[in-house]
Motif scaffolding. Structure first.
Motif: not given
Length: 185
Positions: A77, A81, A89-90, A93, A97, A132, A136, A156
């Protein structure tokens, strides 16, 4: 050292290989890094399956397996990013996380209290992990701003939604132990 533990250890060894392949200035770098990540995802499933099937579960494997999984996903991830460098996308992610850190800490704390089973892996967690991993792999294999990359981002978000949902379930299961005074009142 048994085969399931070797597979788990191999995932950690694959991380620097994955990162190097992702940044190799060659036309095949995306597919190569996606293939390494896919191989790691397969070993994630296979090591657990073999450990249970062959009754080779060990304390070392129980410790290292979730660490290897979280490291591989977090690193993947992180490079995505950087590659996509956009909020779209961030955001999912960061959710994924962040949830992994919260749930890892919760499981450790619950284990110290002897209540590890109340925060065991759920079926939703397995679906989340599958979505996930697939997202990815799609994002790694395709450059940003392509149709398949867009599908990867949608997946995602689906994984991030399941991530939040499973985190809520874990927190609800642990709530009485986290806030015992609130429950008694």
């Amino acid at each position: 050292m048994n085969l399931p533990n070797i597979l788990t250890t191999s995932r950690i060894i694959m991380i620097p290989v994955f990162v190097v392949l992702f940044y190799v200035p060659a036309g095949w770098h995306l597919l190569a890094s996606a293939a390494i990540f896919a191989l790691a995802a397969v070993t994630d499933w296979l090591d657990g399956y073999l450990a249970r099937r062959w009754d080779q579960m060990t304390p070392f494997g129980a410790f290292l397996d979730p660490v290897a999984d979280k490291l591989m996903v977090a690193v993947a991830l992180a490079v995505l990013i950087e590659e996509h460098h956009n909020l779209l996308l961030t955001l999912p992610a960061m959710i994924i996380i962040g949830r992994e850190i919260v749930i890892s800490a919760l499981r450790e704390w619950m284990a110290e209290m002897g209540k590890r089973a109340s925060v065991a892996v759920s079926f939703i967690g397995k679906i989340k992990t599958s979505a996930q991993m697939l997202s990815i792999i799609m994002l790694l294999a395709n450059p940003p701003h392509t149709a398949l990359s867009g599908v990867g981002v949608v997946l995602l978000y689906f994984a991030a939604t399941l991530t939040l949902w499973s985190m809520i379930l874990y927190l609800r299961a642990a709530w009485p132990d986290l806030f015992p005074r609130m429950i008694k009142e």
